[in-house]
Design an enzyme around this catalytic site. Structure first.
Site, mmCIF file in Angstrom:
data_model
loop_
_atom_site.group_PDB
_atom_site.id
_atom_site.type_symbol
_atom_site.label_atom_id
_atom_site.label_comp_id
_atom_site.label_asym_id
_atom_site.label_seq_id
_atom_site.Cartn_x
_atom_site.Cartn_y
_atom_site.Cartn_z
ATOM 1 N N ASP A 320 0.782 -1.092 -0.152
ATOM 2 C CA ASP A 320 0.023 0.006 -0.027
ATOM 3 C C ASP A 320 0.908 1.335 0.144
ATOM 4 O O ASP A 320 2.012 1.135 0.430
ATOM 5 C CB ASP A 320 -0.908 -0.175 1.297
ATOM 6 C CG ASP A 320 -1.842 1.308 1.215
ATOM 7 O OD1 ASP A 320 -2.515 1.660 0.341
ATOM 8 O OD2 ASP A 320 -1.876 1.804 2.355
ATOM 9 N N ASP A 518 -0.898 -0.545 6.380
ATOM 10 C CA ASP A 518 -0.949 0.099 7.787
ATOM 11 C C ASP A 518 -2.415 0.519 8.165
ATOM 12 O O ASP A 518 -2.632 0.988 9.458
ATOM 13 C CB ASP A 518 -0.063 1.131 8.190
ATOM 14 C CG ASP A 518 -0.231 2.352 7.488
ATOM 15 O OD1 ASP A 518 -1.122 2.494 6.392
ATOM 16 O OD2 ASP A 518 -0.134 3.363 7.915
#
Length: 631
Positions: A320, A518
């Site tokens: 990501d 995250d």
């Protein structure tokens, strides 16, 4: 008594028992040899037999307990070899076997303890109480951690471990983060800076403002993960258990065959002695736990041996963008006044209004204004349109902060700005500010690329990652601008959580996939990957729970080192198993052919076990792999 105290007490009793178990055959063996030298063979036989019986009694209880649980282990071979030595009038061999078995148990326990030292230290240093400031006079009272709540002010003395996540409310914090992140140098945190539970205060006392309850804080989560990692069995360890049963059957078959063919029961005893215990069982857990402990020392918490094995095998990285390749925090990069209002006034009015918004960019604007020393006023009549912006009154003036659509809705003719770059490889977000119906300023925010992002991706490729895919919810032009020049094979943009999960599933066709994220939206993809990696220091709790590996710093910097540790640990475990099994089988065949007596077999067996355990402990050492976390 709490669970940790009970565990420590049980460990103490176990250590004392192992110490006594070694001392008994050692005293008996030494006494018997002394009696033999003085010409008292009967006394020597008695000393050796008693020493063997003492260890045999303890072993019999252990074997019975294991069988009651349905666990058939190789301790059964040790039981048969010691019992056989007494039955066949080989008291000296029995005493040597007893000493070697007890010594091997102690050596295995020492190796496992040494291997898990870092993880055990993480649990042992968890605080039990905190000093909470109460009342206007700041009276301090010691309370259990469970009594702490968000908003409590906690006095953290020099040498104290931070009990909860929070912010520096008063004073200046100098914290040792080495047990959490592997960072060797103390870090300074000024007023209002966020700090993590589990950090050690190595400076002066300061006041901590709690953000979370103790059970929800970073350190409590780390302790839960460590406890799970210590008890989880790796696939390789479970495979070793199954092979152990095969080895047990082969041992009994070879011993019985040697006795049947030669008619000499001592040959069968020698075979049993050489096979006590098996390197297959000793090597795997020692090597894997060594790897887990070493990774924890670099700020990478791996949830058990299975995750460590998966980390050693990954070939594809799906990452990501926000919070991994970038810092995950918006920063104000420029203020361009439009109209008659000065830059400072436009920024102060916009930040005053944004105090009422929870949007990340709004928080970034407020923090920037406060950092510049601007006095913010309370906003009134605030209305927020999600995705568009905020309107309200500040000091009697109508203020609008948002995007072009908000300005059109308010009938404000705002000159539309063109796309802008943040100067660091990413695109910036633009926020428009209008005051009293007229354009006032154009604010630009950026979440820049981490300065070491490209170097870390290159290092991951050097560790064996063959393919890197960026998966982000941002627009494609933003993602491509950010990743220009980076060693990334594919960019997937405009993704929702389901799309990210689909990308992970598709990439698994190319090899074992490691997903790094995250945020809460990354949790499904982390769970779908062969190995999920979460940034746990600041990332969402859902991501940390779904992941197999948690990085205790807000950076990918420790990840390449963790991959090297995992691959080295797995290779050493396999090497120890193959070499140990080979040596054991060679010794058993030699014993079956009559080339080794039971006494010689006991000595050969101990040499093999010591060599295998020491080789497995090599996973604790090696080239320096930790990197200082990126700022």
């Amino acid at each position: 008594m709490d669970r940790t105290s009970a565990t420590n007490g049980a460990a103490g009793w176990a250590a004392a028992l192992r110490g006594g178990l070694v001392a008994l055959p050692l005293v008996g063996l030494s006494g018997g040899l002394g009696a033999q030298a003085l010409g008292h063979p009967g006394a020597a036989t008695l000393a050796w037999s008693l020493a063997t019986l003492a260890v045999l009694a303890v072993l019999l209880v252990q074997v019975a307990t294991s069988l009651a649980r349905g666990d058939v282990g190789l301790d059964l071979v040790a039981l048969l070899s010691m019992g056989g030595a007494l039955v066949l009038s080989q008291p000296l061999a029995g005493a040597v076997i007893a000493l070697m078995y007890a010594g091997g148990q102690s050596l295995e326990a020492y190796a496992a303890g040494r291997a898990s030292r870092t993880m055990t230290a993480l649990i042992a240093r968890q605080p039990r109480t905190a000093l909470r400031e109460e009342g206007e006079g700041a009276r301090v009272q010691e309370v259990p951690l469970a009594a702490l709540a968000p908003g409590d002010r906690i006095l953290v003395r020099a040498g104290d471990v931070l009990p909860v996540d929070g912010r520096v409310a008063a004073g200046r914090a100098v914290l040792d983060l080495s047990s959490l992140t592997g960072e060797s140098l103390p870090t300074v945190f000024e007023a209002n800076a966020a700090v993590l539970s589990g950090s050690l205060n190595v400076g002066q006392a300061f006041t901590l403002l709690a953000d979370r309850r103790a059970a929800e804080s970073t350190y409590a989560g780390i302790v839960r993960l460590v406890e799970a990692a210590r008890t989880a069995k790796a696939p390789m360890a479970r495979l070793a258990d199954r092979y152990g049963l095969v080895f047990l059957a082969a041992t009994l078959l070879l011993a019985g065959g040697a006795w049947a063919v030669s008619g000499d029961a001592l040959r069968a005893l020698a075979v049993l002695v050489v096979a006590t215990p098996c390197p297959l069982i000793l090597a795997v857990p020692v090597a894997l736990v060594s790897g887990l402990s070493r990774a924890a020392g670099t700020g990478v918490l791996v949830k058990g041996g299975g995750a460590l094995e998966a980390l050693a095998k990954v070939e594809v990285l799906v990452v990501d963008k926000t919070g991994t390749l970038t810092h995950g925090r918006a920063h104000l990069t420029s203020v361009a006044p439009v109209g008659a209002i000065a830059e400072r006034d436009a920024l102060r009015l916009a930040a005053s209004l944004d105090q009422a918004s929870g949007h990340p960019i709004a928080r970034a604007l407020v923090e920037e204004a406060q950092a510049r020393g601007l006095a913010l006023a309370p906003p009134l009549e605030v209305r927020e349109a999600p995705g568009d912006g905020v309107t309200g009154l500040v000091e009697g003036r109508r203020v609008n902060v948002g995007g072009p659509r908000l300005m059109r809705q308010q009938g404000i003719d705002f000159p539309l700005p063109g796309p802008a770059a943040d100067g660091q490889g990413g695109a910036s977000a633009t926020v428009l500010v209008a005051v009293d119906g007229s354009p006032a300023a154009i604010l630009r925010f950026a979440d820049p690329l981490r300065h070491d992002g490209g170097a870390i991706l290159a290092e991951l490729r050097a560790c064996g990652i063959a393919r890197v895919v960026l998966a982000t919810g941002d627009r494609r032009e933003v993602a491509e601008a950010l990743t220009a020049g980076l060693p990334i094979d594919a960019v997937a943009a405009d993704l929702d959580p389901a799309d990210k999960t689909k990308i992970v599933v598709e990439e698994r066709l190319r090899g074992p996939v490691m997903m790094v994220g995250d945020g809460i939206n990354d949790a499904p993809a982390l769970a779908a990957a062969d190995l999920g990696v979460a940034l746990g220091a600041r990332g969402a709790a859902a991501a940390a729970e779904a992941a197999d590996v948690v990085l205790l710093v807000d950076s990918l910097a420790p990840l390449p080192g963790a991959i090297r540790i995992a691959r080295r640990s797995r290779a050493i475990a396999l090497q120890s198993v193959l070499v140990g099994l080979g040596l054991s089988l060679a010794g058993m065949i030699a014993a079956a052919l009559g080339a080794l007596s039971p006494l010689q077999g006991a000595l050969a067996q101990e040499a093999i076990d010591v060599a295998v355990i020491l080789n497995a402990m090599r996973a604790l050492t090696g080239p320096t792999v930790s990197r200082r976390a990126a700022a």
